[in-house]
Design a protein around this motif. Structure first.
Motif, PDB file in Angstrom:
ATOM      1  N   ALA A 578       8.738   8.985   9.208  1.00 27.47           N
ATOM      2  CA  ALA A 578       8.044   8.770   7.931  1.00 27.47           C
ATOM      3  C   ALA A 578       6.618   8.300   8.174  1.00 27.47           C
ATOM      4  N   GLU A 579       6.422   7.457   9.192  1.00 29.91           N
ATOM      5  CA  GLU A 579       5.074   7.004   9.535  1.00 29.91           C
ATOM      6  C   GLU A 579       4.199   8.171   9.983  1.00 29.91           C
ATOM      7  N   SER A 580       4.810   9.111  10.670  1.00 28.04           N
ATOM      8  CA  SER A 580       4.042  10.284  11.099  1.00 28.04           C
ATOM      9  C   SER A 580       3.551  11.082   9.900  1.00 28.04           C
ATOM     10  N   PHE A 581       4.408  11.249   8.876  1.00 23.99           N
ATOM     11  CA  PHE A 581       3.992  11.961   7.666  1.00 23.99           C
ATOM     12  C   PHE A 581       2.920  11.182   6.911  1.00 23.99           C
ATOM     13  N   ARG A 582       3.020   9.876   6.908  1.00 23.55           N
ATOM     14  CA  ARG A 582       1.971   9.081   6.247  1.00 23.55           C
ATOM     15  C   ARG A 582       0.637   9.252   6.971  1.00 23.55           C
ATOM     16  N   ALA A 583       0.715   9.384   8.320  1.00 24.26           N
ATOM     17  CA  ALA A 583      -0.509   9.632   9.077  1.00 24.26           C
ATOM     18  C   ALA A 583      -1.128  10.962   8.681  1.00 24.26           C
ATOM     19  N   ILE A 584      -0.291  11.980   8.446  1.00 24.54           N
ATOM     20  CA  ILE A 584      -0.793  13.283   7.986  1.00 24.54           C
ATOM     21  C   ILE A 584      -1.390  13.153   6.592  1.00 24.54           C
ATOM     22  N   ARG A 585      -0.707  12.381   5.748  1.00 30.41           N
ATOM     23  CA  ARG A 585      -1.253  12.159   4.394  1.00 30.41           C
ATOM     24  C   ARG A 585      -2.640  11.523   4.481  1.00 30.41           C
ATOM     25  N   SER A 586      -2.804  10.520   5.346  1.00 30.28           N
ATOM     26  CA  SER A 586      -4.098   9.856   5.479  1.00 30.28           C
ATOM     27  C   SER A 586      -5.155  10.823   5.972  1.00 30.28           C
ATOM     28  N   SER A 587      -4.771  11.683   6.921  1.00 37.06           N
ATOM     29  CA  SER A 587      -5.725  12.667   7.439  1.00 37.06           C
ATOM     30  C   SER A 587      -6.142  13.650   6.356  1.00 37.06           C
ATOM     31  N   LEU A 588      -5.183  14.080   5.521  1.00 34.90           N
ATOM     32  CA  LEU A 588      -5.507  14.990   4.420  1.00 34.90           C
ATOM     33  C   LEU A 588      -6.437  14.331   3.398  1.00 34.90           C
TER      34      LEU A 588
END
Length: 819
Positions: A578-588
């Motif tokens: 889930a943290e990895s997906f949040r990192a992608i969200r932040s990058s987007l």
């Protein structure tokens, strides 16, 4: 027109992924461990089944032994000296076939003794309570196991299993092979110890050894082995001369049975000593044979002369007759002995000359001293010629070296020429001596003719008798000397250390070699397998592959999910994934901010082929936006293979297709999900013309309406490697994500994406690396590798190589930097 980067891409594809290879080795450590367990188990099993190998050696010396009975007063002169390379000849003889044949026959080593051990048959020669005494005049059954079982102290049973009705026999005395008919099946018969076993295929008896011990119930196997094979095995005896003393030889053998090797080494040396002594005595034996034949003839002549003297003396006063003739008798006897000696010399020289000219074998020549010849040149050369001839005859059975024979022939030819010259010279000298003796005899005979007739007759008889008696006594004396010389002769080969089992001597098996080999093979096999896998593997296996194969920025790295459904973020919001997906969200979000994009954002998620996690990424990216209380909708645009609705436990009866063909309104196709702020529009029924529907104006209208209602629109599109639907949706999207899955996406697919990105068909494209497992490197206790946000999207877009718990801090710093 091709760009230089195209060639770089091709080059990078053909480069061996050494880092990936190392990662595979570490990642598949269990495969190496399994292989090591297998190879070490095999090595252990092989080692415990191997019999112990021992080494036995003996040391002998070659020294020319002088005979103590050779003195200046001995009339028989022999020269026992060998050739300069005698030691090398001995080495060749010890390894020769003929010598080892004689030793094997003498020791009866074609009879083998076995006993069944734990893993295999063990050679028990010298350790059995019995010995087999074969009748060498009869052929024996070869190649078959003769099972001996002692029923009690006197009775044993003989068992032979015949698998064919014909058995091979071998006569070890004349090397003849034959066959005999035998009954099929198991032959069993009882015998008493010491009883002759007389069968069509066997003729032998068992005899108890000196100390048999307790043997009742014991089971043994006797086998008559192939004679030539046995000889060949013992021809391999190791013989080498001492580097510091070339006259010292060391014989050694290795095997499983020490008594057998001890007996063989001592036996082969003893046989060599015996044969060498026989060759050495050949000259003396020739002389004895010549003297014996001469004595037989002289004995007959002496007996005839005695009878003649008796007949003459009958009825006469012999003493009156002898008066006046005594001095002539004594004088003539002296002259006759001298003449006989000269004639014997001349006869020997003539015979020797003819023999040298007409013959090639000189081993039968008698000593010149039997004819009274004491010329040192003649004696020495005849002795040497005899010795060389005997050695050459012996070597003809052991060597096939033409050069060696040529050396012998050259030496003998040179001696022949010298002897022939010596003979002619000596004959001229003794011819003068013969004439002088004949004149003396003539003068004495003239004086005798003046005596009365009876005295002349008596002198004549006495003269003949005394001559024969002197010659006979001379030969008897020479024969006695030859016997003494022969008896006192010693072999030039002597034991320094006879072979003996003194304990120890273990040479093998070298178990460490097998374990080292097991270690090498156990590591090599999986490494080779992994090397081939790496070499043939055309999949993207790590982040380095992505960065090497494409310039498209890497938006994030996702680990492996550990939930049954695709709702990984919703079900485990605090998990590393889930943290990895949040990192992608932040990058987007950073990407949208950089583009100065406001309002609703549209994100397209696609991949190369099915199974790379495109739908999984769509659901969870949408989930992280929704969990941050952003109104989010997922639009299932994979019209050919819809499945996104399954993860939300919804049906696919109504969806995008119904809206595009005008059957339903937007509100009618929107479905609520269990995730707050997240709605789903499934694809609906599978249409016959999905591409045409996506290209229709209704698609633009649909996305326009969605932008009015939602903050984020996530488009789950078909794989671009299979169909072109996703390319048609690019104009409607603010950003696109291309999902690459570890060990699933092929490197060739990245080339297609590169081409489309370069042509502008895919804009604002980023890559998400899905299913990443790097067991060889990281883990953080989660059971898989993760934890890095990667990016290289423009200026200020940081590439981060920190654990995920530091990722949010870095993103925050970036946002502060950009206001």
């Amino acid at each position: 027109m091709l760009d230089i980067k195209d060639f770089n891409f091709l080059e990078s594809q053909n480069t061996f992924d050494f880092k990936g290879f190392i990662n595979k080795i570490i990642g598949y450590w269990y495969l190496i461990v399994i292989c090591l367990l297998i190879t070490f188990t095999i090595a252990y099993q092989v080692n415990i089944r191997k019999q112990k190998i021992y080494g036995i050696a003996t040391t002998v010396a070659y020294k020319e032994e002088s005979n103590p009975f050779f003195t200046s007063n001995t009339s028989l002169v022999f020269n026992w000296g060998g050739t300069s390379d005698q030691v090398q000849t001995l080495i060749s003889t010890l390894k020769s076939r003929s010598h080892n044949e004689k030793v094997v026959r003498n020791l009866q080593y074609y009879v083998e003794y076995f006993q069944q051990g734990k893993y295999n048959l063990e050679d028990v020669y010298g350790m059995t309570p019995f010995v087999v005494e074969p009748n060498v005049n009869y052929p024996q059954l070869t190649g078959k196991h003769l099972e001996i079982t002692f029923l009690d102290k006197d009775i044993f049973s003989l068992t032979v299993n015949f698998e064919e009705n014909k058995a091979r026999l071998y006569n070890y005395s004349n090397d003849k092979e034959s066959y005999v008919s035998v009954p099929l099946g198991v032959f069993v018969k009882k015998y008493r110890i010491g009883q002759n076993i007389e069968l069509p295929f066997l003729n032998l008896k068992l005899k108890l050894s000196e100390n048999p011990g307790f043997y009742e119930g014991g089971k043994y196997i006797v086998k008559f082995s192939d004679f030539n094979g046995t000889v060949a095995r013992y021809q391999g005896v190791d013989v080498e001369s001492d580097a510091k003393a070339s006259a010292i030889l060391r014989l050694s053998m290795q095997g499983t049975n020490k008594p057998r090797m001890v007996d063989y080494l001592n036996g082969t040396v003893n046989y060599l000593m015996k044969s060498q002594l026989q060759a050495k005595n050949q000259f003396a034996q020739n002389t004895i044979d010549f003297i014996d034949s001469t004595l037989v003839a002289m004995e007959s002549q002496l007996k005839d002369t005695e009878n003649e003297l008796k007949d003459f003396s009958r009825g006469k006063n012999i003493f009156e007759v002898e008066v006046g003739g005594e001095k002539y008798t004594s004088q003539l006897t002296e002259y006759d002995v001298e003449k006989d000696l000269i004639n014997r010399k001349i006869g020997y020289y003539n015979t020797l000359k003819n023999y040298l000219i007409k013959n090639d074998d000189f081993s039968k020549l008698p000593a010149p001293s039997v004819a009274g010849i004491d010329d040192p040149n003649i004696v020495a050369n005849v002795s040497k010629l005899t010795q060389l001839s005997a050695e050459r005859a012996e070597l003809s059975y052991t060597l096939k070296n033409d050069k060696k024979f040529k050396d012998f022939d050259a030496q003998m030819e040179a001696l022949k020429k010298v002897l022939l010259e010596n003979i002619e010279s000596v004959k001229r000298s003794i011819s003068y001596d013969l004439g002088a003796v004949n004149r003396k005899i003539g003068q004495a005979e003239y004086a005798i003719r003046k005596l009365p007739e009876q005295q002349q007759e008596l002198v004549k008889i006495n003269r003949k008798y005394d001559l024969n008696k002197n010659i006979y006594n001379s030969f008897l004396e020479k024969r006695s000397e030859a016997d003494i010389v022969k008896a006192a002769n010693l072999s030039d080969i002597q034991f320094i250390d006879p072979a003996k089992d003194i304990g120890g001597g273990l040479m093998g098996p070298k178990t460490s070699v097998n374990y080292i080999l097991a270690l090498f093979i156990g590591v090599l096999i999986p490494i080779v397998i992994l090397f081939i896998m790496t070499l043939l593997d055309n999949s993207v296996n790590n982040v380095e592959d992505v960065t090497r194969l494409t310039n498209i920025p890497l938006l994030g790295v996702l680990g492996v999910k550990h939930v049954k459904t695709n709702l990984a973020v919703f079900e485990k919001p605090k998990s590393p994934l889930a943290e990895s997906f949040r990192a992608i969200r932040s990058s987007l979000q950073f990407l949208y901010k950089k583009q100065e994009h406001t309002g609703s954002k549209t994100l397209m998620v696609t991949s190369s082929i099915s199974g790379e996690g495109k739908t999984f990424c769509s659901i969870n990216i949408a989930s992280v936006f929704a969990l941050s209380e952003k109104k989010t909708v997922i639009v299932g645009l994979d019209l050919r293979k819809p499945k996104i609705f399954q993860d939300f436990n919804l049906d696919n009866n109504v969806g995008v297709v119904n809206y595009l063909i005008g059957q339903k309104s937007l509100d009618e196709i929107i479905s609520k999900t269990q995730v707050p702020f997240l709605d789903l529009i499934s694809s609906g029924p599978i249409p016959p013309n999905p591409s045409e529907l996506i290209l229709s104006d209704s698609m633009g209208k649909l996305l326009g309406e969605l932008k009015e209602k939602y903050d984020y629109i996530i488009l789950d599109t078909p794989p671009i490697g299979l169909v072109a639907d996703a390319l048609e949706l690019t104009p409607y999207c603010d950003a696109s994500i291309y999902v690459v899955r570890q060990s699933v996406t092929k490197k060739e697919m990245l080339r297609i994406v590169n081409d489309k990105h370069k042509k502008g068909e895919l804009k604002n494209l980023s890559i998400v690396f899905n299913g990443y497992q790097n067991k060889a490197k990281y883990g953080y206790g989660y059971g898989y590798g993760y934890g890095y946000g990667y990016g290289a999207y423009g200026e200020g877009y940081l590439e981060v190589e920190k654990p995920l718990n530091n990722w949010q801090k870095i993103i925050n710093k970036v946002f502060k930097k950009h206001g």
